[in-house]
Design a protein around this motif. Sequence first.
Motif, PDB file in Angstrom:
ATOM      1  N   GLN A   6       0.857  -1.184   0.000  1.00 20.84           N
ATOM      2  CA  GLN A   6       0.000   0.000   0.000  1.00 20.84           C
ATOM      3  C   GLN A   6       0.889   1.228   0.000  1.00 20.84           C
ATOM      4  OE1 GLN A   6      -3.096  -2.257   2.907  1.00 20.84           O
ATOM      5  NE2 GLN A   6      -3.548  -0.108   2.547  1.00 20.84           N
ATOM      6  N   SER A   7       0.434   2.253  -0.685  1.00 20.06           N
ATOM      7  CA  SER A   7       1.302   3.390  -0.997  1.00 20.06           C
ATOM      8  C   SER A   7       1.778   4.143   0.231  1.00 20.06           C
ATOM      9  CB  SER A   7       0.580   4.350  -1.944  1.00 20.06           C
ATOM     10  OG  SER A   7      -0.700   4.672  -1.443  1.00 20.06           O
ATOM     11  N   PHE A  20      -6.368   9.600  -2.504  1.00 24.61           N
ATOM     12  CA  PHE A  20      -6.132   8.370  -3.262  1.00 24.61           C
ATOM     13  C   PHE A  20      -5.303   7.413  -2.411  1.00 24.61           C
ATOM     14  CE2 PHE A  20      -7.570   9.594  -7.500  1.00 24.61           C
ATOM     15  CZ  PHE A  20      -7.563  10.980  -7.427  1.00 24.61           C
ATOM     16  N   GLU A  22      -3.474   3.734  -2.754  1.00 24.89           N
ATOM     17  CA  GLU A  22      -3.071   2.804  -3.800  1.00 24.89           C
ATOM     18  C   GLU A  22      -2.693   1.451  -3.209  1.00 24.89           C
ATOM     19  OE1 GLU A  22      -3.518   5.836  -6.659  1.00 24.89           O
ATOM     20  OE2 GLU A  22      -3.138   3.708  -6.979  1.00 24.89           O
ATOM     21  N   ARG A  73      -3.177  -3.450  -9.717  1.00 21.73           N
ATOM     22  CA  ARG A  73      -3.363  -2.212  -8.963  1.00 21.73           C
ATOM     23  C   ARG A  73      -4.840  -1.916  -8.731  1.00 21.73           C
ATOM     24  NH1 ARG A  73       0.305   1.978  -8.346  1.00 21.73           N
ATOM     25  NH2 ARG A  73       1.657   0.879  -9.826  1.00 21.73           N
ATOM     26  N   SER A  75      -7.167   1.003  -6.656  1.00 18.10           N
ATOM     27  CA  SER A  75      -7.110   2.285  -5.953  1.00 18.10           C
ATOM     28  C   SER A  75      -8.432   2.581  -5.272  1.00 18.10           C
ATOM     29  CB  SER A  75      -6.787   3.404  -6.935  1.00 18.10           C
ATOM     30  OG  SER A  75      -5.557   3.168  -7.582  1.00 18.10           O
ATOM     31  N   CYS A  91      -6.012  -3.239   2.215  1.00 16.03           N
ATOM     32  CA  CYS A  91      -6.218  -3.802   0.896  1.00 16.03           C
ATOM     33  C   CYS A  91      -5.898  -5.297   0.957  1.00 16.03           C
ATOM     34  CB  CYS A  91      -5.301  -3.102  -0.106  1.00 16.03           C
ATOM     35  SG  CYS A  91      -5.326  -3.786  -1.765  1.00 16.03           S
TER      36      CYS A  91
END
Lengths: 116, 113
Positions: A6-7, A20, A22, A73, A75, A91
């Motif tokens: 995860q971002s 956002f 990701e 991916r 989002s 996620c």
Amino acid sequence: DVKVTQSSRYLVKRTGEKVFLECVQDMDHENMFWYRQDPGLGLRLIYFSYDVKMKEKGDIPEGYSVSREKKERFSLILESASTNQTSMYLCASSSPGLAGIGYEQYFGPGTRLTVT
Amino acid sequence: AQSVTQPDIHITVSEGASLELRCNYSYGATPYLFWYVQSPGQGLQLLLKYFSGDTLVQGIKGFEAEFKRSQSSFNLRKPSVHWSDAAEYFCAVTRGGYNKLIFGAGTRLAVHP
């Protein structure tokens, strides 16, 4: 070794901002999921996707949208962040399994989002 | 509708003591059941799963769980708890297709030295 990333681990945003989150998986899984986790409520499903560009609402989709342009991916988008969206977001991904059931989900480390 | 109940929100045990975490489910068909563990600041890791066959399932880290259809339960056990087992534990049951799951509210385990 399977991996879901995860971002961000921590994120602080202001009310009204577009946010956002990701998620990327390297296991070639068809299914991907977004959950939010709140104390005493466990994990609640926001949205899931079973293929590129395919998505379905989960139990609490209000205030969220998702995008899946590539298989790896997925989002999560908060169109206009509000303080009640302060939470941990997780996620996950999984194979489709036989008849769509029976395979475990693999989880990312989570993003703790604070909306002020 | 499917549901999962974990009756204990918090449990505290001493290191070396035995552990049992309770999970009750409601599901119309043959359930697929999972236990996940979440260490502080981490995502969820699968401990074990039950699909069919032997009702006593062995998992990682010395955990096991027993499926009892008559009681709609899938309790998690460990004979001797280690301090590193302090975490939050989630029971989950499959719900429909696409490998969707319903999770219980979780049980937070504290381990005293």
